[in-house]
Design a protein around this motif. Sequence first.
Motif, PDB file in Angstrom:
ATOM      1  N   PRO A 255      44.053  51.589  41.393  1.00 53.70           N
ATOM      2  CA  PRO A 255      44.276  50.210  40.932  1.00 53.70           C
ATOM      3  C   PRO A 255      45.182  50.178  39.706  1.00 53.70           C
ATOM      4  CG  PRO A 255      41.964  50.572  41.423  1.00 53.70           C
ATOM      5  CD  PRO A 255      42.634  51.912  41.530  1.00 53.70           C
ATOM      6  N   PHE A 256      46.078  49.205  39.674  1.00 54.49           N
ATOM      7  CA  PHE A 256      47.169  49.208  38.702  1.00 54.49           C
ATOM      8  C   PHE A 256      47.001  48.073  37.680  1.00 54.49           C
ATOM      9  CE2 PHE A 256      52.020  50.293  38.747  1.00 54.49           C
ATOM     10  CZ  PHE A 256      51.956  50.578  37.386  1.00 54.49           C
ATOM     11  N   GLY A 257      46.803  48.458  36.418  1.00 58.54           N
ATOM     12  CA  GLY A 257      46.821  47.513  35.303  1.00 58.54           C
ATOM     13  C   GLY A 257      45.898  46.324  35.497  1.00 58.54           C
ATOM     14  N   SER A 258      46.395  45.131  35.213  1.00 54.39           N
ATOM     15  CA  SER A 258      45.570  43.917  35.252  1.00 54.39           C
ATOM     16  C   SER A 258      45.442  43.308  36.645  1.00 54.39           C
ATOM     17  CB  SER A 258      46.142  42.862  34.304  1.00 54.39           C
ATOM     18  OG  SER A 258      45.928  43.238  32.960  1.00 54.39           O
ATOM     19  N   THR A 259      46.137  43.877  37.648  1.00 52.66           N
ATOM     20  CA  THR A 259      46.103  43.261  38.985  1.00 52.66           C
ATOM     21  C   THR A 259      44.681  43.123  39.549  1.00 52.66           C
ATOM     22  OG1 THR A 259      48.312  44.102  39.449  1.00 52.66           O
ATOM     23  CG2 THR A 259      47.025  43.358  41.334  1.00 52.66           C
ATOM     24  N   PRO A 260      43.853  44.198  39.548  1.00 49.09           N
ATOM     25  CA  PRO A 260      42.516  44.029  40.149  1.00 49.09           C
ATOM     26  C   PRO A 260      41.656  43.021  39.413  1.00 49.09           C
ATOM     27  CG  PRO A 260      42.756  46.234  39.192  1.00 49.09           C
ATOM     28  CD  PRO A 260      44.107  45.603  39.149  1.00 49.09           C
ATOM     29  N   ASP A 261      41.771  42.966  38.080  1.00 52.26           N
ATOM     30  CA  ASP A 261      40.977  41.994  37.314  1.00 52.26           C
ATOM     31  C   ASP A 261      41.359  40.569  37.699  1.00 52.26           C
ATOM     32  OD1 ASP A 261      39.821  44.105  36.083  1.00 52.26           O
ATOM     33  OD2 ASP A 261      40.862  43.873  34.179  1.00 52.26           O
ATOM     34  N   LEU A 262      42.654  40.339  37.827  1.00 52.16           N
ATOM     35  CA  LEU A 262      43.087  38.989  38.181  1.00 52.16           C
ATOM     36  C   LEU A 262      42.704  38.643  39.620  1.00 52.16           C
ATOM     37  CD1 LEU A 262      44.412  38.230  35.571  1.00 52.16           C
ATOM     38  CD2 LEU A 262      46.408  37.519  36.852  1.00 52.16           C
ATOM     39  N   ALA A 263      42.703  39.665  40.487  1.00 52.39           N
ATOM     40  CA  ALA A 263      42.318  39.421  41.877  1.00 52.39           C
ATOM     41  C   ALA A 263      40.890  38.897  41.950  1.00 52.39           C
ATOM     42  CB  ALA A 263      42.462  40.707  42.694  1.00 52.39           C
ATOM     43  N   MET A 264      40.026  39.421  41.085  1.00 51.94           N
ATOM     44  CA  MET A 264      38.630  38.933  41.078  1.00 51.94           C
ATOM     45  C   MET A 264      38.575  37.501  40.579  1.00 51.94           C
ATOM     46  SD  MET A 264      36.228  42.100  40.040  1.00 51.94           S
ATOM     47  CE  MET A 264      37.142  42.720  38.653  1.00 51.94           C
ATOM     48  N   LEU A 265      39.402  37.199  39.595  1.00 45.56           N
ATOM     49  CA  LEU A 265      39.409  35.854  39.030  1.00 45.56           C
ATOM     50  C   LEU A 265      39.964  34.835  40.035  1.00 45.56           C
ATOM     51  CD1 LEU A 265      38.698  34.562  36.285  1.00 45.56           C
ATOM     52  CD2 LEU A 265      41.073  34.923  35.583  1.00 45.56           C
ATOM     53  N   ALA A 266      40.919  35.298  40.864  1.00 44.95           N
ATOM     54  CA  ALA A 266      41.557  34.391  41.824  1.00 44.95           C
ATOM     55  C   ALA A 266      40.676  34.116  43.036  1.00 44.95           C
ATOM     56  CB  ALA A 266      42.890  34.974  42.293  1.00 44.95           C
ATOM     57  N   GLU A 267      39.627  34.914  43.210  1.00 42.97           N
ATOM     58  CA  GLU A 267      38.726  34.774  44.354  1.00 42.97           C
ATOM     59  C   GLU A 267      39.513  34.704  45.663  1.00 42.97           C
ATOM     60  OE1 GLU A 267      35.093  32.259  43.288  1.00 42.97           O
ATOM     61  OE2 GLU A 267      36.631  31.450  41.964  1.00 42.97           O
ATOM     62  N   ASP A 268      39.286  33.668  46.470  1.00 42.40           N
ATOM     63  CA  ASP A 268      39.944  33.633  47.784  1.00 42.40           C
ATOM     64  C   ASP A 268      41.381  33.118  47.721  1.00 42.40           C
ATOM     65  OD1 ASP A 268      39.169  31.106  47.107  1.00 42.40           O
ATOM     66  OD2 ASP A 268      38.451  30.546  49.099  1.00 42.40           O
ATOM     67  N   ARG A 269      41.893  32.873  46.528  1.00 44.65           N
ATOM     68  CA  ARG A 269      43.311  32.492  46.423  1.00 44.65           C
ATOM     69  C   ARG A 269      44.171  33.695  46.055  1.00 44.65           C
ATOM     70  NH1 ARG A 269      40.744  27.554  44.763  1.00 44.65           N
ATOM     71  NH2 ARG A 269      40.419  28.441  42.707  1.00 44.65           N
ATOM     72  N   CYS A 270      43.681  34.890  46.379  1.00 48.87           N
ATOM     73  CA  CYS A 270      44.453  36.121  46.207  1.00 48.87           C
ATOM     74  C   CYS A 270      45.011  36.519  47.571  1.00 48.87           C
ATOM     75  CB  CYS A 270      43.555  37.226  45.666  1.00 48.87           C
ATOM     76  SG  CYS A 270      44.373  38.814  45.559  1.00 48.87           S
ATOM     77  N   MET A 271      46.328  36.512  47.706  1.00 45.99           N
ATOM     78  CA  MET A 271      46.938  36.822  48.998  1.00 45.99           C
ATOM     79  C   MET A 271      47.490  38.244  49.006  1.00 45.99           C
ATOM     80  SD  MET A 271      50.061  34.961  50.971  1.00 45.99           S
ATOM     81  CE  MET A 271      49.251  33.388  51.148  1.00 45.99           C
TER      82      MET A 271
END
Length: 224
Positions: free
Chosen positions: A133-149
Motif C-alpha cells: 500500500p502506497f502513502g495516503s491512498t489506502p487511508d483515503l480509500a477507507m474514508l471514501a467508502e463506496d465512492r472509491c473507484m
Amino acid sequence: MARGRVLRLFIGNMASGKTRHLLTEIDTLRKYGNKKIAVFKPRTDTRSGMNCIKSRRGDEDAAEEILATHPHELWPLLRSKEAAAGCRFQVIAFDEIQFFPRNSGFFQLVKSLLEDGYDVLASGLAFDFRGEPFGSTPDLAMLAEDRCMWMTAYCTRCGSRALYPQRIIDGVPAHYNSPQILVGGDETYEPRCDDHFTLPGRPLAGYDDPSPQIRIWPQPTEAI
Ligand SMILES: [Zn+2]
C-alpha cells in the motif's frame, strides 16, 4: 460539525486512467455543474511539469503544488485563491495522493476539507513498486467508502489485469530495498499482473519475520 460532503477517489495502478478520470470529472463539474474547483498536487511529482496535472492522453489542468510532507500549506493557498476569485470554491481535487506520506497529516487535511463543506476528488496509486500500500491512498480509500473507484490497468507481458507497477532499472527489476519513491515514467515503470510482477530480495512473509505485525501463538511446529 458540518460533515457530509462527498469524497470521490480514483485509485489503481499506473496507466489505468486515474488522472484521466479525475480530469474528466473536474471538467464536467466545471462545465455543467458550475463548480469552482481548486486542484492541488504534491511537490514530489515532477513528471507533469510545474503547476499542472496531465493524463497520458494529454488532457491537463492547472494545479497548485503543496509540500508532500506538509499538505496543510494548502489552506493559505486556497484562501488566497478564493480571495482572488471573490468567492468560495466548492470542490478540491488532488492528483498523485500516494506521495503524501501516511504521517503527513493528509488524511486529516481531507477530513477537515470535508468538514469545512468542500467536496473532494482525488486520484492515486494503490500499490508501490513493492506491491505494498502506497502513502495516503489506502487511508483515503477507507474514508471514501463506496465512492472509491478501482481503475484497471493491463499487464505489459500478457494483457491480464495488472495491479502492480513493476520498477525497472537498467533493464532489470528493481530490488526490494530500493527507495519507495523514485519518480519516473514509462522507462522506469510498467504495469504487471501477479504472474509477471518480479521483486528480487523480497523478504519471505512468515514466522521468521523479525518484526511481524501479528504474532501467532503457539507457533506451528512445521513450516506451512
Ligand atoms: Zn502478466
